[in-house]
Write a protein that holds these residues in place. Structure first.
Motif, PDB file in Angstrom:
ATOM      1  N   UNK A   1      -5.334   0.478  -3.681  1.00 58.19           N
ATOM      2  CA  UNK A   1      -5.620   1.184  -2.430  1.00 58.19           C
ATOM      3  C   UNK A   1      -4.598   2.287  -2.195  1.00 58.19           C
ATOM      4  N   UNK A   2      -3.334   2.023  -2.532  1.00 62.12           N
ATOM      5  CA  UNK A   2      -2.290   3.028  -2.350  1.00 62.12           C
ATOM      6  C   UNK A   2      -2.543   4.279  -3.170  1.00 62.12           C
ATOM      7  N   UNK A   3      -2.949   4.120  -4.442  1.00 59.59           N
ATOM      8  CA  UNK A   3      -3.223   5.283  -5.288  1.00 59.59           C
ATOM      9  C   UNK A   3      -4.506   5.989  -4.889  1.00 59.59           C
ATOM     10  N   UNK A   4      -5.499   5.229  -4.424  1.00 57.25           N
ATOM     11  CA  UNK A   4      -6.711   5.872  -3.915  1.00 57.25           C
ATOM     12  C   UNK A   4      -6.368   6.742  -2.713  1.00 57.25           C
ATOM     13  N   UNK A   5      -5.504   6.244  -1.840  1.00 55.01           N
ATOM     14  CA  UNK A   5      -5.104   7.020  -0.674  1.00 55.01           C
ATOM     15  C   UNK A   5      -4.250   8.216  -1.020  1.00 55.01           C
ATOM     16  N   UNK A   6      -3.381   8.061  -2.019  1.00 55.26           N
ATOM     17  CA  UNK A   6      -2.470   9.154  -2.367  1.00 55.26           C
ATOM     18  C   UNK A   6      -3.169  10.289  -3.091  1.00 55.26           C
ATOM     19  N   UNK A   7      -4.045   9.963  -4.044  1.00 55.97           N
ATOM     20  CA  UNK A   7      -4.602  11.007  -4.914  1.00 55.97           C
ATOM     21  C   UNK A   7      -6.108  10.930  -5.064  1.00 55.97           C
TER      22      UNK A   7
ATOM     23  N   UNK B   1       0.815  -1.214   0.000  1.00 55.57           N
ATOM     24  CA  UNK B   1       0.000   0.000   0.000  1.00 55.57           C
ATOM     25  C   UNK B   1       0.856   1.275   0.000  1.00 55.57           C
ATOM     26  N   UNK B   2       1.871   1.319   0.846  1.00 56.35           N
ATOM     27  CA  UNK B   2       2.705   2.514   0.938  1.00 56.35           C
ATOM     28  C   UNK B   2       3.522   2.699  -0.334  1.00 56.35           C
ATOM     29  N   UNK B   3       3.891   1.591  -1.006  1.00 62.04           N
ATOM     30  CA  UNK B   3       4.690   1.723  -2.226  1.00 62.04           C
ATOM     31  C   UNK B   3       3.945   2.531  -3.292  1.00 62.04           C
TER      32      UNK B   3
ATOM     33  N   UNK C   1       2.712   7.745  -6.115  1.00 60.17           N
ATOM     34  CA  UNK C   1       1.766   8.834  -6.353  1.00 60.17           C
ATOM     35  C   UNK C   1       2.269  10.166  -5.847  1.00 60.17           C
ATOM     36  N   UNK C   2       2.942  10.151  -4.711  1.00 60.02           N
ATOM     37  CA  UNK C   2       3.466  11.399  -4.138  1.00 60.02           C
ATOM     38  C   UNK C   2       4.668  11.902  -4.939  1.00 60.02           C
ATOM     39  N   UNK C   3       5.535  10.983  -5.381  1.00 64.49           N
ATOM     40  CA  UNK C   3       6.713  11.387  -6.141  1.00 64.49           C
ATOM     41  C   UNK C   3       6.339  12.005  -7.484  1.00 64.49           C
ATOM     42  N   UNK C   4       5.257  11.507  -8.101  1.00 63.29           N
ATOM     43  CA  UNK C   4       4.853  12.005  -9.418  1.00 63.29           C
ATOM     44  C   UNK C   4       3.670  12.965  -9.325  1.00 63.29           C
TER      45      UNK C   4
END
Length: 614
Positions: free
Chosen positions: A260-266, A147-149, A154-157
Motif C-alpha cells: 500500500x505504501x508503494x502504491x501511494x508513493x508511486x 505504510x509510511x515507511x 519510494x520518495x527517497x529513491x
C-alpha cells in the motif's frame, strides 16, 4: 506432567482433584475463546474455498494455480536492471500474484538472515567503541511506521527528485545512473529493512548462549574459520536463526504496509501484484456482495504455506538436540578486541546499516514536522500543523481513540484468556493440555489477512444482524482479532513466570487449608504479575500498530476505523496532496507509544523486553 494411566477410577479421581470450579472456568474460557474466534472462522474460510456451485470442489484452487494471473514461470511483465534515460530500474519481475508473494517472502527471509547473522556476529563477538549505543540503534527499524515507511523509501529513491539519488548521483557522483526502486523489488527492500532485527535478535541470543569451551575445543582440534563456523557455531545457533527466518517469511507474506505504501508513493502496478494486497482489495467487494470463494481460496493457500513452513521449521529444529552443559553467555562470552583498522571498518559498516535501515523512521519524523511531502527533494520549512491534527482533526482523533479503546479491551481479554491457558498448561494435569497449548501458539503462524477473511465469512453468516456481524459493527471483531493475534505474547510470558513458581508453594498453601482460587490469587498471582504486565505491554503495543485486521475489517464502517486503517487510506489515496504527513504524524504517535512501552518494561519492571515476542 504425569501421564494418564490405564486405570479408569484413577483417571476419574485425578479429574475430580484437578477440575475444581476455577480450573473448569479457565478451561472453558480457553477452549471457547480459541474455538469461536480462531478455529471456526478459519474453518469457515476453508469451507468457502472448497465450495463451487454448491458442491465440494477444488475448482478455485485449480483456477489460482493454473492461471498466469497468479502463477507463471515465465515473466508477465516488470523491469529489473534496465537502464533507460540514465535511470537504473529496479521494479522486479512479475510471475503472478501468488508466485510473486512467495518469491518476495523467500527473498526477504534470505536477506534478513544474511544481514542478521553478520550483525549478530559483530555484536556478539567483538568489542569496539559505542557498542551499547549500536545495540540500541540496530533495533530502530522495529519502531512502527506502517505504510509510511514504504512511502518514504519510494520518495527517497524517486528518480526525479529523490534525496538518495541526489546524494549518490548529483552530489557525490558515486553512481552513473539514478536508482528507481519500486514495485516488487521495493517491497522486498522495505520489508528487509523492517524485519532484519527479528533474525538479528534471535541469532545474537543464540550466540551469547553458546558455551565458549565448545568452540575452543574445536579450535584445539584444528577447526578454524569457516570450518569452525560450519561444524560448531552454525549448528548451535540454528534454532535462533530458524525462528527468526520463518517469522520474517510469515510477516512478509501477510504484510500490507509495503504494498500500500508503494502504491501511494508511486502508483506502480507491480506493487499490487502480491496476495496480501489482492485479499485486502476484496474487502471493497464485501460492502456490496461479499467475499468471493476465490479470495477465500487464496487466503487458505497463504495460510497453508505459512503454517506448514512454521511447522516444518519447528520439526527440523526439534529433531536435533542443542543442549549444552553450560551457558557461555552467563560467565565469559567469547569476545575479542579487533585491530584498530577492523574496529574502524566495523563502526563504518554499522553506521551504514543503521543509516539505511533507519530511513523510514527518520523520514517519517521529517514528514510529520516539515513540508517534505510537497517540497521536492528537501523540506523547506518546519511545521507542527500535522502533529497538531492528532487533537484538532476530529477524524484523526476518532481513529486514535478507536485504537486506544480496541487495544485496551483486547489486552484485558488477552490477560484473562492467556493467563488461564498458561495456568492450565503449566500447572494442571488434565487431558487436552497440549491441544490447548498448540491452539494458543498457532496465531503466530496465521496471517492476519487469512484470519480477517475467516472473521468476515463466519460472523457475517452465523451472527448476522447481531453486534458481532462485521457489516453491522466491526469494532468487536477488530478487538477479538487483536486479542487472538497477540495472545501468544501473554500466554508465553505468563507461562515463563509460572515455570519459576515451584509447585511446593502451592502445595503448602493447599495443605494449610486454602483452595485453588485462594492459592492462585494469594500465592501464584503476586509471583507472576510482572510477567502478566510484560505480556500486556507487548500486546498493547502491537495491537495499536496492527495492520492486517485493521485495514480489512476496519474498512467496513467509517466511524470505527483504527489508526492503521486511517494511515493506509491517507497514504493510498491522498499522497499527492501532502496529507500523507498526517499519516506520518500518526506513525510518530505509534513510535512514541512503543518507546514508552520499552521504558516501562525496562525500567519499571527491571527487565528487558523482546518486542517481537517470537
Amino acid at each position: 506432567m504425569t501421564s494418564w494411566g490405564p486405570n479408569f477410577d484413577e483417571t476419574i479421581t485425578r479429574l475430580r482433584r484437578e477440575l475444581d470450579p476455577m480450573t473448569l472456568i479457565q478451561v472453558v474460557i480457553g477452549y471457547l475463546t480459541l474455538i469461536v474466534f480462531l478455529v471456526l472462522p478459519l474453518l469457515s474460510m476453508v469451507i468457502e474455498a472448497f465450495i463451487y456451485q454448491g458442491a465440494v470442489s477444488l475448482y478455485w484452487f485449480w483456477d489460482i494455480l493454473t492461471s498466469v494471473e497468479f502463477t507463471s514461470l515465465a515473466s508477465q511483465g516488470g523491469r529489473m536492471f534496465e537502464v533507460r534515460r540514465g535511470i537504473l530500474i529496479l521494479w522486479g519481475i512479475d510471475h503472478g500474484i501468488l508466485l510473486n508473494s512467495l518469491i518476495v517472502a523467500f527473498s526477504v527471509a534470505i536477506a534478513c538472515s544474511v544481514i542478521g547473522i553478520i550483525l549478530a556476529f559483530i555484536m556478539a563477538r567483538y568489542v569496539f567503541p559505542g557498542k551499547q549505543m549500536f545495540q540500541v540503534l540496530l533495533l530502530v527499524p522495529l519502531l512502527a511506521t506502517p505504510f509510511v515507511n514504504a512511502y518514504v523509501i519510494g520518495k527517497l529513491f524517486d528518480p526525479r527528485n529523490g534525496l538518495i539519488n541526489f546524494i549518490l548521483v548529483d552530489l557525490l557522483h558515486l553512481l552513473p545512473w539514478r536508482l528507481d526502486i519500486d514495485g516488487l523489488f521495493g517491497i522486498t527492500f522495505a520489508q528487509t529493512l523492517a524485519y532484519y532485527p527479528i533474525v538479528y535478535m534471535n541469532v545474537v541470543a543464540s550466540l551469547n548462549s553458546i558455551d565458549p569451551s565448545l568452540e575452543e575445543m574445536a579450535e584445539n582440534l584444528g577447526a578454524k574459520g569457516l570450518r569452525l563456523f560450519r561444524t560448531v557455531t552454525f549448528p548451535l545457533m540454528l534454532p535462533g536463526l530458524a525462528a527468526g527466518a520463518i517469522m520474517t517469511f510469515i510477516f512478509s507474506l501477510e504484510d500490507l504496509g509495503a504494498p500500500i505504501g508503494f502504491v501511494g508513493a508511486r502508483a506502480n502496478p507491480l506493487a499490487r501484484k502480491v496476495a496480501s494486497y489482492q485479499i485486502y482489495s476484496s474487502f471493497a467487494e464485501a460492502l456490496t456482495g461479499g467475499i468471493s470463494p476465490k479470495t477465500a481460496a487464496l487466503a487458505f493457500i497463504i495460510l497453508i504455506v505459512t503454517a506448514s513452513s512454521y511447522g516444518a521449521v519447528r520439526w527440523y529444529v526439534n529433531r536435533r538436540s542443542y543442549a549444552m552443559l553450560s551457558k557461555g553467555g552467563r560467565w565469559s562470552p567469547r569476545v575479542k578486541k579487533p585491530s584498530t583498522r577492523t574496529r574502524t571498518l566495523v563502526v563504518v559498516f554499522l553506521l551504514l546499516i543503521i543509516g539505511l535501515a533507519s530511513m523510514p523512521q527518520i523520514g517519517t519524523v521529517i514528514l510529520a514536522t516539515t513540508d517534505w511531502a510537497t517540497s521536492g527533494t528537501l523540506p523547506t520549512e518546519f511545521t507542527t500543523k500535522y502533529l497538531s491534527t492528532l487533537w484538532t482533526n476530529s477524524q484523526v482523533t476518532q481513529a486514535v481513540l478507536n485504537s486506544l479503546l480496541y487495544s485496551v479491551v483486547a489486552v484485558a481479554a488477552m490477560i484473562l484468556v492467556g493467563s488461564s491457558i498458561a495456568y492450565i498448561v503449566g500447572k494442571r494435569d488434565i487431558p487436552g493440555n497440549k491441544v490447548l497449548d498448540t491452539l494458543a501458539t498457532i496465531p503466530v503462524a496465521i496471517p492476519g489477512i487469512s484470519l480477517a477473511i475467516g472473521y468476515f465469512l463466519f460472523f457475517s453468516d452465523v451472527f448476522r444482524d447481531t453486534p458481532l456481524d462485521p457489516l453491522i459493527d466491526p469494532a468487536l471483531l477488530i478487538i477479538c482479532a487483536y486479542m487472538i493475534r497477540r495472545l501468544p505474547f501473554t500466554t508465553r510470558s505468563v507461562g515463563a513466570g509460572l515455570q519459576q513458581v515451584d509447585k511446593s508453594l502451592e502445595e503448602s498453601s493447599m495443605n494449610l487449608g486454602a483452595n485453588h482460587p485462594t492459592t492462585f490469587y494469594r500465592i501464584v498471582l503476586p509471583l507472576i504479575i510482572s510477567h502478566m504486565i510484560n505480556g500486556a505491554i507487548l500486546g498493547f503495543v502491537y495491537s495499536m500498530s496492527e495492520v492486517s485486521a485493521s485495514v480489512t475489517l476496519g474498512a467496513l464502517r467509517e466511524d470505527r476505523v483504527p489508526i492503521t486503517f486511517f494511515i493506509s487510506q491517507i497514504v493510498y489515496g491522498a499522497a499527492a496532496t501532502g496529507s500523507v504527513s498526517i499519516g506520518a504524524a500518526l506513525c510518530v504517535l505509534l513510535m512514541t507509544v512503543q518507546i514508552a512501552a520499552m521504558a516501562i518494561s525496562n525500567f519499571i519492571l527491571k527487565q528487558k523486553t523482546s518486542f517481537l515476542g517470537v
